[in-house]
Design a protein around this motif. Structure first.
Motif, PDB file in Angstrom:
ATOM      1  N   LEU A  96       0.831  -1.193   0.000  1.00 60.55           N
ATOM      2  CA  LEU A  96       0.000   0.000   0.000  1.00 60.55           C
ATOM      3  C   LEU A  96       0.872   1.252   0.000  1.00 60.55           C
ATOM      4  O   LEU A  96       0.609   2.203  -0.762  1.00 60.55           O
ATOM      5  N   ARG A  99       2.431   1.649  -3.391  1.00 61.53           N
ATOM      6  CA  ARG A  99       1.435   2.114  -4.354  1.00 61.53           C
ATOM      7  C   ARG A  99       1.187   3.631  -4.220  1.00 61.53           C
ATOM      8  O   ARG A  99       1.186   4.360  -5.211  1.00 61.53           O
ATOM      9  N   VAL A 100       0.994   4.080  -2.982  1.00 62.48           N
ATOM     10  CA  VAL A 100       0.567   5.460  -2.735  1.00 62.48           C
ATOM     11  C   VAL A 100       1.724   6.455  -2.772  1.00 62.48           C
ATOM     12  O   VAL A 100       1.579   7.575  -3.289  1.00 62.48           O
ATOM     13  N   LYS A 101       2.894   6.050  -2.240  1.00 59.59           N
ATOM     14  CA  LYS A 101       3.988   7.001  -2.070  1.00 59.59           C
ATOM     15  C   LYS A 101       5.093   6.896  -3.114  1.00 59.59           C
ATOM     16  O   LYS A 101       5.759   7.895  -3.418  1.00 59.59           O
ATOM     17  N   PRO A 104       3.672   7.056  -7.697  1.00 59.28           N
ATOM     18  CA  PRO A 104       3.473   8.375  -8.302  1.00 59.28           C
ATOM     19  C   PRO A 104       4.774   9.051  -8.728  1.00 59.28           C
ATOM     20  O   PRO A 104       4.785   9.866  -9.662  1.00 59.28           O
ATOM     21  N   GLU A 135      -2.240   0.665 -11.492  1.00 56.39           N
ATOM     22  CA  GLU A 135      -1.782   2.048 -11.499  1.00 56.39           C
ATOM     23  C   GLU A 135      -1.407   2.529 -12.901  1.00 56.39           C
ATOM     24  O   GLU A 135      -0.880   3.634 -13.064  1.00 56.39           O
ATOM     25  N   GLY A 177      -4.704  -2.075  -0.946  1.00 53.80           N
ATOM     26  CA  GLY A 177      -5.305  -1.020  -1.750  1.00 53.80           C
ATOM     27  C   GLY A 177      -5.837  -1.472  -3.087  1.00 53.80           C
ATOM     28  O   GLY A 177      -6.034  -0.648  -3.991  1.00 53.80           O
ATOM     29  N   THR A 179      -7.972  -2.322  -6.238  1.00 51.38           N
ATOM     30  CA  THR A 179      -9.088  -1.525  -6.759  1.00 51.38           C
ATOM     31  C   THR A 179     -10.081  -2.347  -7.575  1.00 51.38           C
ATOM     32  O   THR A 179     -11.080  -1.804  -8.037  1.00 51.38           O
TER      33      THR A 179
END
Length: 284
Positions: A96, A99-101, A104, A135, A177, A179
């Motif tokens: 997670l 993926r989030v930090k 991107p 992603e 996370g 989706t």
């Protein structure tokens, strides 16, 4: 007097056992090229005695004779040495965070190279492929999944898992996370789960020995999770240098939850992104 003699005999037996293990590991290195000489001794000792009993042998020297004259026995011992503890989205909070930090920060790259070192049977590799797919980065990514064991790599290439594990893996996926519906990534065939073929399109499985082999590319991300806990300090330093040399500037290194870079000679070369998730960024 009797107690002293017993203690002396025990010490002698311990020293003899260490010598036999050293000779076994040296023979494996010289004959097969696998270097386990700097693995944690207590862990190796347990696995060696497990193989001795499994082969109906009585001594380490007896195992050495079998190993040097039978590749089949060597393959079985190699399987014992290669710790196969893995699962889909293992430590979901790690995936997670990645993926989030981290992802991107990779979106603007034209092409992404990821090295998953010590990939075992591939569960975490396929987890990474799914994450990248969701992603929108998988099409421009190449994942190099390596392990010292050809046996484990062959299992990883097949992408087949027992259906009994899917409930746990689905929960991990959700916590990481996810989706979509996790079941959309695989087919159920005869009590087995087969991953969709497109997940393998950008994965290259190959044998690589962290102990003896060198860097083979420059990477944006390197994962090596819960592998170095079985190495001694010398070998850990050697592998950290290998990863440092293999990472591009501003590249990311992901370690296992019991591993760290803080006490290595290269600690100052990384920015710590997460203490808990053991994710680092190379800054010099």
């Amino acid at each position: 007097m009797i107690i002293n003699e017993a203690a002396d005999q025990a010490k002698y037996n311990e020293q003899l056992e260490k010598l036999e293990i050293q000779l076994l590991l040296e023979g494996i290195y010289r004959h097969y090229g696998f270097d386990f000489r700097n693995y944690v001794y207590s862990s190796l000792r347990r696995r060696i005695w497990h193989r001795i009993l499994a082969e109906n042998l009585y001594s380490i020297s007896g195992l050495q004779e079998k190993v040097l004259h039978s590749k089949q026995v060597m393959d079985r011992l190699l399987g014992d040495f290669c710790i196969n503890v893995t699962e889909m989205f293992r430590d979901p909070s790690f995936f997670l965070f990645f993926r989030v930090k981290v992802l991107p920060l990779l979106k603007d790259k034209e092409f992404i190279r990821i090295w998953h070192a010590g990939c075992s049977t591939g569960e975490e590799v396929y987890s990474l492929a799914i994450l990248l797919q969701e992603e929108g980065l998988y099409e421009k990514t190449r994942i190099y999944a390596t392990d010292v064991s050809e046996f484990l790599l062959e299992k990883a290439k097949k992408g087949i898992l027992p259906i009994s594990k899917m409930q746990v893996y689905t929960q991990n996926y959700i916590k990481a996370g996810g989706t979509r519906s996790f079941s959309s990534y695989y087919k159920v065939i005869g009590g087995k789960v087969l991953f969709e073929s497109y997940l393998k399109n950008n994965i290259t499985f190959a044998q690589h020995n962290l102990v003896t082999d060198n860097s083979f590319n420059e990477f944006d991300v390197i994962f090596c999770r819960n592998v170095m806990i079985y190495f001694d300090k010398y070998l850990q330093s050697r592998v950290h240098k290998l990863f440092y040399d293999s990472l591009c500037l501003q590249g990311f290194l992901g370690l296992g939850n019991k591993e760290a870079i803080v006490f290595t000679d290269l600690a100052q070369c990384y920015e710590e992104l997460s203490v808990q998730e053991k994710l680092y960024r190379k800054i010099k």
